[in-house]
Design a protein around this motif. Structure first.
Motif: not given
Length: 317
Positions: A81-97
Motif C-alpha cells: 500500500x505504501x508503494x502504491x501510494x508512492x506511485x500515485x504521488x509520483x504520477x499525476x498532473x504537473x503544470x508547466x509554464x
C-alpha cells in the motif's frame, strides 16, 4: 534458505485446515501447497503441522509462530500500500509554464522523452508570455527568462544559462541572398517583426534601437508566426539563440550578444520541491535543458556564416 513466500502457504493451510482448501484459496494445486509446506519446515528445521487423515493441524510450534506469520502478512500488505501510494504521488498532473518560443522550439522533444520515461506524469503546458505566480499555485514549474529571479518569493530551482540573441534567417534565404556582415547592413534586408508578449516587447525595443522599423516586411502577433515566417525565407529576425539554434533550418547571420544580462531559469515553489512528480519533472527537465544549453554554447563558438563563405572576423553587432 527460507523463501518468505512460503509463509502464505503456511497461513493458508493453518486458516483453512487442509492443503486442498489452501490450494483453492491460493489458486494452485494441492501438491504444490504440500511441497511448499514441506520446504518451509525443512528451511526452519521445525515441524509446523501434524498430517492427519482429516487434514493438517498446527503443532505447538506452529501455533506459536502463527501470530508472527500474520504480522508478516500485514506488514507485506502495508508495504504494498505504501508503494502504491508512492506511485500515485509520483504520477499525476504537473503544470508547466514557459514562453511560447520555448514551448514551440525547445520543449517538444524533451517532453516526449519525459513521457516515455515517466508515463504516469501528465504535463499541462501553459504557453504564456505572462509570468505565472507560483506562490499562488498558478503553475507548478516554470521556465523563466529574466534579469533577476524573484527573491523572497519561495522560488527554488536551477540556473540553465544565459539568454543570448542574434539575427537569423532561413537556409532558403541564405542560399539566395547575400547576408549582412554587420548590424548596419540589416536595413538592406526585410525584417520580420512582432512575436507577441515578452519576446515581442524585447524584440520591438531592439528594432527601434537599431533603426529598423522601416525594414519590417511583416509583423506577427505570435512567436509561432514569427518563426514560421523566418523559416519560409521571407526575411530576417532577431531571435533567442536557445530557441533558434535548435532549428536546423535557421542560419545565424551575426555573432550573438547577451540580452541585457537576462538568464534562463527552471523554477518551482519550495512547497512543491519534494512532491515526487514535481521533483521528477524538475530533475528531468533540468538535465535536458542543461544539455541543450551546452549544445547551444558549442554551436555559438562556430560562426554560421563561415560555412557560407563570409569572414567571421568582419561580423559585429
Amino acid at each position: 534458505m527460507l523463501d518468505w513466500n512460503d509463509t502464505q502457504y503456511f497461513l493458508a493451510v493453518a486458516e483453512s485446515g487442509s492443503t486442498l482448501s489452501a490450494g483453492r484459496v491460493l489458486r494452485v494445486s494441492q501438491t504444490t501447497v504440500a511441497r511448499r509446506i514441506a520446504a518451509l519446515e525443512e528451511a526452519l528445521g521445525l515441524t509446523l503441522f501434524e498430517r492427519r487423515r482429516a487434514g493438517y493441524v498446527l503443532t505447538a510450534v506452529g501455533e506459536t509462530l502463527l501470530p508472527q506469520a500474520r504480522a508478516l502478512r500485514a506488514s507485506a500488505a502495508q508495504f504494498v500500500e505504501a508503494a502504491a501510494a508512492r506511485k500515485r504521488d509520483a504520477g499525476g498532473t504537473v503544470r508547466l509554464t514557459a514562453e511560447e518560443s520555448y514551448v514551440v522550439g525547445v520543449l517538444p522533444a524533451m517532453l516526449r522523452d519525459l513521457r516515455e520515461r515517466h508515463p504516469d506524469i501528465v504535463i499541462e503546458l501553459d504557453a504564456s508570455e505572462d509570468v505565472r505566480d507560483l506562490s499562488a499555485a498558478a503553475a507548478d514549474v516554470a521556465i523563466r527568462v529574466t534579469k533577476n529571479i524573484e527573491t523572497g518569493s519561495g522560488l527554488v530551482g536551477r540556473r540553465i544559462g544565459d539568454d543570448y540573441w542574434t539575427v537569423y534567417c532561413s537556409r532558403i534565404y541564405a542560399a539566395t541572398h547575400s547576408l549582412p556582415r554587420n548590424r548596419h547592413e540589416l536595413a538592406g534586408h526585410p525584417m520580420i517583426g512582432g512575436g507577441g508578449g515578452a519576446i515581442g516587447r524585447y524584440y520591438g525595443t531592439w528594432l527601434r534601437e537599431n533603426g529598423l522599423e522601416g525594414a519590417i516586411a511583416m509583423q506577427h502577433s505570435s512567436v509561432s508566426g514569427l518563426l514560421s515566417a523566418v523559416r519560409s525565407g521571407m526575411g530576417l529576425a532577431s531571435l533567442p539563440c536557445f530557441v533558434a539554434e535548435a532549428d536546423e533550418d535557421f542560419v545565424r547571420c551575426l555573432p550573438h550578444a547577451r540580452s541585457g544580462s537576462r538568464e534562463i531559469w527552471l523554477v518551482t515553489h519550495e512547497r512543491l520541491r519534494h512532491v515526487p512528480r514535481v521533483r521528477t519533472v524538475m530533475d528531468f527537465l533540468g538535465e535536458a535543458l542543461r544539455r541543450h544549453a551546452d549544445l547551444v554554447t558549442e554551436r555559438l563558438l562556430t560562426p554560421s556564416q563561415a560555412v557560407l563563405g563570409a569572414s567571421p572576423t568582419t561580423l559585429s553587432t
